[in-house]
Design a protein around this motif. Sequence first.
Motif, mmCIF file in Angstrom:
data_model
loop_
_atom_site.group_PDB
_atom_site.id
_atom_site.type_symbol
_atom_site.label_atom_id
_atom_site.label_comp_id
_atom_site.label_asym_id
_atom_site.label_seq_id
_atom_site.Cartn_x
_atom_site.Cartn_y
_atom_site.Cartn_z
ATOM 1 N N GLY A 295 10.290 -8.013 -38.971
ATOM 2 C CA GLY A 295 11.238 -7.740 -40.153
ATOM 3 C C GLY A 295 12.069 -6.913 -39.872
ATOM 4 O O GLY A 295 12.539 -6.178 -40.915
ATOM 5 N N GLY A 296 12.485 -6.764 -38.674
ATOM 6 C CA GLY A 296 13.546 -5.705 -38.391
ATOM 7 C C GLY A 296 13.047 -4.156 -38.000
ATOM 8 O O GLY A 296 13.944 -3.440 -37.818
ATOM 9 N N ARG A 297 11.737 -4.129 -38.364
ATOM 10 C CA ARG A 297 11.158 -2.711 -38.340
ATOM 11 C C ARG A 297 10.781 -2.372 -36.898
ATOM 12 O O ARG A 297 10.817 -1.237 -36.626
ATOM 13 N N ARG A 345 13.737 9.022 -34.915
ATOM 14 C CA ARG A 345 12.889 8.010 -35.094
ATOM 15 C C ARG A 345 11.655 8.124 -35.331
ATOM 16 O O ARG A 345 10.549 7.677 -35.422
ATOM 17 N N ILE B 18 18.094 7.002 -41.666
ATOM 18 C CA ILE B 18 18.497 5.986 -40.887
ATOM 19 C C ILE B 18 18.185 4.640 -41.400
ATOM 20 O O ILE B 18 17.710 4.458 -42.305
ATOM 21 N N LEU B 20 16.496 1.738 -41.553
ATOM 22 C CA LEU B 20 15.157 1.159 -40.926
ATOM 23 C C LEU B 20 15.077 -0.210 -40.299
ATOM 24 O O LEU B 20 14.274 -0.548 -39.218
ATOM 25 N N ALA B 21 15.780 -0.892 -41.048
ATOM 26 C CA ALA B 21 15.892 -2.207 -40.596
ATOM 27 C C ALA B 21 16.641 -2.466 -39.234
ATOM 28 O O ALA B 21 16.667 -3.775 -38.769
ATOM 29 N N GLY B 22 17.370 -1.423 -38.873
ATOM 30 C CA GLY B 22 18.331 -1.887 -37.589
ATOM 31 C C GLY B 22 19.398 -2.561 -38.239
ATOM 32 O O GLY B 22 20.371 -3.214 -37.436
ATOM 33 N N ASP B 42 23.068 0.804 -36.281
ATOM 34 C CA ASP B 42 22.508 1.921 -35.236
ATOM 35 C C ASP B 42 23.490 2.027 -33.901
ATOM 36 O O ASP B 42 23.785 3.477 -33.756
#
Lengths: 408, 408
Positions: A295-297, A345, B18, B20-22, B42
């Motif tokens: 899920g993009g994480r 991060r 940031i 989170l999901a990029g 990002d």
Amino acid sequence: MGSRTGVNYTIIRRVCIIDLAGNGRTFAAKYKKITMTNLVLDKELPAVSKLSTVEKSSGKGDTMKALVYHGAGRKSWEQTAKPVLQEPTDAVVRILKTTICGTDLHIIKGDLPEVKDGRILGHEGVGIVEETGSAVSNFKKGDHVIISCVTSCGKCEFCKKGMYSHCEKGGWILGYMINGTQAEYVRIPYADNSLYAIPAGSDEEALVMLSDILPTGFECGVLNGQVKPGDTIAIVGAGPVGMAALLTSQFYTPAEIIVIDQDNNRLKVAKTFGATHIINSAEENAVEKIMGLTGGRGVDTAIEAVGVAATFELCEAIIGAGGHIANIGVHGKPVTLHLETLWSRNISITTRLVDTVTTPMLFKTVQSKKIEPKKLITHRFKLDQMIEAYDTFEHAAKEKALKVILEN
Amino acid sequence: MGSRTGVNYTIIRRVCIIDLAGNGRTFAAKYKKITMTNLVLDKELPAVSKLSTVEKSSGKGDTMKALVYHGAGRKSWEQTAKPVLQEPTDAVVRILKTTICGTDLHIIKGDLPEVKDGRILGHEGVGIVEETGSAVSNFKKGDHVIISCVTSCGKCEFCKKGMYSHCEKGGWILGYMINGTQAEYVRIPYADNSLYAIPAGSDEEALVMLSDILPTGFECGVLNGQVKPGDTIAIVGAGPVGMAALLTSQFYTPAEIIVIDQDNNRLKVAKTFGATHIINSAEENAVEKIMGLTGGRGVDTAIEAVGVAATFELCEAIIGAGGHIANIGVHGKPVTLHLETLWSRNISITTRLVDTVTTPMLFKTVQSKKIEPKKLITHRFKLDQMIEAYDTFEHAAKEKALKVILEN
């Protein structure tokens, strides 16, 4: 732990003794029986050791067969002197089963020039204690033992804190700085701390995996990667050590285990070993696929089990906020660390030379069949088929080889 | 947290929200009141946020004075709309004391182009609650509060595990994506989780250091660096955040604290704050000196409080086997990670955006005078001397400035 980087992702062997002082001479001065010939400083050698010892023989003319390194590109299965006790803390062990590691291939290729002509290779195996020095009290003649790839004196500051890999008198020396296990007999220094007892009736073939690859995958990958129940983890590299991380990660019940490699056979095997997702990074975009799966994480833990920049940087690209990159691979070159994105991060990156502190614990998991490392064994040979076994292991992809076992 | 990299080692501000999901769009879609204008991914922005919110005013014409950013190179102390409650979870706080951070200088320089013209800067301060939304229960009008640099909703997955820095609706937004604290009033979203109560009679000037620099130095440097009694630690960079790490590292009684900088004044101050050794890396070889001090072993913990490649790589060069490199610095570029030597050194490298989870604990240490963060304050101004204060902070080396305090 084959070393084919590029086409297949395969772990390069990662046991190594390092120069704690960053100064070969200081270290050498502390260490008796060291020749200065190959002493170089950290900066001069890529992650390899800087000391070498002189082996003694009985002088009685007792001989044995062993795999002997004779400089870059040259090895032979030959008659050589049988080892004898040199220190009261030594044991001599008759080899029952041994195996070949990717590092052995590196040595033969000449990548580790500090290894001397005449060195017997190998740092894994099980055997029977043949003779013990006067100070050895944990073992006696006839005991069946696992030989640890890491030698530990048990007395130095690093050993006392469980960092046996950095033992001031040991670490990885077997089949590297002293003669190793691809032989009929091997001398094991600090036997009380460097051997593990095998109870009667054990499956000794499976226990060869405890010499190195299981603790390496577990300590450097799974423990350093802080794998937890429910986590999504990625293992980059499905060589023997990546597979060991795959097997041992399941102690902690991660929800998803994504294995990435470029060899479809190994990926297929990984699936049968518990991978929930497999990705051939030669055929698809691993980063996109993993980001889609999460899920993009990104993943909670990324275990690097190859040892090249591309695979380490893949770990950087897929790690989620708060995640852990656990490096297992042996790296010969620097990598680019993308701190411009990673600084914020909340991640950890860990490195580790296997300490083999978990060998007793892993032994219990093997004995109770919580894991079955025997599954990693793809080929079996007699000990005197050593050259044939090397040939198979050198062509691991074609031969579909993971670990080969040689039996005495 | 000045940003002068090169001559003086000074920490660049490190609060940041940031994606989170990029994927800016995904995140934006979850986040109401976001303009898409400045959304970037990002990879396009070095560690900065990608969302922006629209601020409301009362419409009643209530005004206040504030430091307003007007695009690269332009700021002014001007009359602007007084903030009003926008959500039931908001509070409006009247500023009593605030300060300036290196990140504010970066914004003004234009390094963070996602910051909109018209934004009020600042993310640190103490104040008095002026008004609370209907859902706020921890605070009421008249309460004195510390404003955390990190806004936390307290409800999302990251907040629930204490990673407020990655709060899905918060993180670092103050003085960045929403109006900040360099003003007479500020709106604080999720006030119950983003403000901390100050008991009557406290030294509120000291508590301004709890908004950001103390938790940043402590969480990112000391906690991530796993500082332990008897350790030898190095702090690279003696700016305000490096100094905060220096003060808070002493909670854990390290044996030696080596501080490295290129500004002799700051090093002198570090000595009075508890450094056992100081090294001016412009004048001597820091690696050689530290290796000499540690008997060639390197340090147990190296805290990077600058944010440039050279200082991070210094940490790599001085870290001992089994050690911890704790990055605090904000990095705009990749660094070279020397895995060819570090792969076998059993080290950890950590990154972190301050979570401010330790603010209540740090508050107790300040109140009990276990540490005296007031020592970090070198200059004091009235709030309406904001431009003069900026001028002093912009010339920190010449002015011998660490933290400047502005009082309303």
